[in-house]
Design a protein around this motif. Sequence first.
Motif, PDB file in Angstrom:
ATOM      1  N   ARG A  67      11.736  31.441 -20.433  1.00 23.46           N
ATOM      2  CA  ARG A  67      12.282  30.956 -21.694  1.00 23.46           C
ATOM      3  C   ARG A  67      11.505  29.737 -22.175  1.00 23.46           C
ATOM      4  O   ARG A  67      10.783  29.088 -21.426  1.00 23.46           O
ATOM      5  CB  ARG A  67      13.758  30.604 -21.550  1.00 23.46           C
ATOM      6  N   ARG A  68      11.644  29.446 -23.448  1.00 24.71           N
ATOM      7  CA  ARG A  68      10.932  28.317 -24.044  1.00 24.71           C
ATOM      8  C   ARG A  68      11.578  26.999 -23.637  1.00 24.71           C
ATOM      9  O   ARG A  68      12.770  26.937 -23.362  1.00 24.71           O
ATOM     10  CB  ARG A  68      10.938  28.479 -25.565  1.00 24.71           C
ATOM     11  N   VAL A  69      10.771  25.970 -23.594  1.00 24.36           N
ATOM     12  CA  VAL A  69      11.243  24.636 -23.232  1.00 24.36           C
ATOM     13  C   VAL A  69      11.964  24.030 -24.429  1.00 24.36           C
ATOM     14  O   VAL A  69      11.453  24.034 -25.553  1.00 24.36           O
ATOM     15  CB  VAL A  69      10.057  23.744 -22.824  1.00 24.36           C
ATOM     16  N   ARG A  70      13.162  23.493 -24.198  1.00 23.61           N
ATOM     17  CA  ARG A  70      13.936  22.837 -25.254  1.00 23.61           C
ATOM     18  C   ARG A  70      13.629  21.341 -25.234  1.00 23.61           C
ATOM     19  O   ARG A  70      13.735  20.695 -24.196  1.00 23.61           O
ATOM     20  CB  ARG A  70      15.433  23.085 -25.060  1.00 23.61           C
ATOM     21  N   VAL A  71      13.264  20.803 -26.409  1.00 20.82           N
ATOM     22  CA  VAL A  71      12.775  19.426 -26.480  1.00 20.82           C
ATOM     23  C   VAL A  71      13.432  18.656 -27.621  1.00 20.82           C
ATOM     24  O   VAL A  71      13.662  19.198 -28.703  1.00 20.82           O
ATOM     25  CB  VAL A  71      11.237  19.415 -26.681  1.00 20.82           C
ATOM     26  N   ILE A  82       7.632  26.151 -26.922  1.00 22.77           N
ATOM     27  CA  ILE A  82       8.587  25.045 -26.998  1.00 22.77           C
ATOM     28  C   ILE A  82       9.461  25.172 -28.239  1.00 22.77           C
ATOM     29  O   ILE A  82       8.980  25.501 -29.316  1.00 22.77           O
ATOM     30  CB  ILE A  82       7.822  23.702 -27.033  1.00 22.77           C
ATOM     31  N   ASP A  83      10.746  24.884 -28.091  1.00 23.13           N
ATOM     32  CA  ASP A  83      11.676  24.778 -29.214  1.00 23.13           C
ATOM     33  C   ASP A  83      12.086  23.321 -29.359  1.00 23.13           C
ATOM     34  O   ASP A  83      12.644  22.734 -28.420  1.00 23.13           O
ATOM     35  CB  ASP A  83      12.933  25.629 -28.977  1.00 23.13           C
ATOM     36  N   ARG A  94       4.864  20.889 -18.220  1.00 25.69           N
ATOM     37  CA  ARG A  94       4.803  20.464 -16.820  1.00 25.69           C
ATOM     38  C   ARG A  94       6.008  19.599 -16.453  1.00 25.69           C
ATOM     39  O   ARG A  94       6.570  19.736 -15.356  1.00 25.69           O
ATOM     40  CB  ARG A  94       3.509  19.713 -16.562  1.00 25.69           C
ATOM     41  N   ALA A  95       6.409  18.716 -17.361  1.00 26.17           N
ATOM     42  CA  ALA A  95       7.579  17.877 -17.092  1.00 26.17           C
ATOM     43  C   ALA A  95       8.823  18.730 -16.921  1.00 26.17           C
ATOM     44  O   ALA A  95       9.677  18.460 -16.067  1.00 26.17           O
ATOM     45  CB  ALA A  95       7.776  16.873 -18.226  1.00 26.17           C
ATOM     46  N   ALA A  96       8.960  19.767 -17.749  1.00 25.89           N
ATOM     47  CA  ALA A  96      10.111  20.663 -17.654  1.00 25.89           C
ATOM     48  C   ALA A  96      10.156  21.388 -16.307  1.00 25.89           C
ATOM     49  O   ALA A  96      11.232  21.771 -15.832  1.00 25.89           O
ATOM     50  CB  ALA A  96      10.080  21.685 -18.793  1.00 25.89           C
ATOM     51  N   LYS A  97       9.007  21.547 -15.682  1.00 28.67           N
ATOM     52  CA  LYS A  97       8.925  22.205 -14.374  1.00 28.67           C
ATOM     53  C   LYS A  97       9.159  21.225 -13.223  1.00 28.67           C
ATOM     54  O   LYS A  97       9.090  21.598 -12.063  1.00 28.67           O
ATOM     55  CB  LYS A  97       7.555  22.866 -14.200  1.00 28.67           C
ATOM     56  N   GLY A  98       9.406  19.946 -13.576  1.00 28.31           N
ATOM     57  CA  GLY A  98       9.691  18.961 -12.538  1.00 28.31           C
ATOM     58  C   GLY A  98       8.507  18.130 -12.104  1.00 28.31           C
ATOM     59  O   GLY A  98       8.619  17.327 -11.169  1.00 28.31           O
TER      60      GLY A  98
END
Length: 214
Positions: free
Chosen positions: A5-9, A32-33, A122-126
Amino acid sequence: MATDRRVRVVVADDHPFFRDGVTRGLAGSGRIDVVAEAGDGLEAVEAIRREQPDVALVDYQMPGLDGIAVLHAVVRDRLPTRVVLLSAITDSAVVFDAIEEGAAGYLGKDAGRGEIVDAVVRAAKGQTVIPVELGVTLAGEIRARSQPRGPTLSPRESEVLHAFARGLTIPQTAAELFIGASTVKTHAQRLYEKLGVGDRAAAVAEGMRRGLVE
């Protein structure tokens, strides 16, 4: 975060032109959304609490609450959002403090669209995201801080301490630094903790004793 899924920002910056450019770049990546935008620190905290995005891309210097104060709110409230700070300030001490406070990353405002997109994903992946050019100076900062010495104040904490040394109150300090009084209180509290004191007068006295202020 699920990989399908897309990253929510949430994007927070007080300059509409820059904020719009970042938002367009993220949305145009197809990965990204951007679920909300904010023009100051208070709006950023409200948007993050409401949307609970994967990542918040936050300007380091904003009115109301600055980026570090926004980060503090996210950490304090145990929100699942990872905060990546954007700033024209790339001093290694500032970057070190931001990461130590819990930031997931730190980017210069001259970063390209691809670099910002990659950092958010990358941040969303930790992962912790620091550009290579900042990583080199950060390594020196880490080595310097490994040596025994007195407390290291962040640039903003130092500004607050110097303002207090000139007799300014918290509201007066906020006005001079163009930040909110609540942000000054946050920096002052951390200043007190680092110096082992409980009020402005004691902070100034201890700061003078340690050579942090004249």
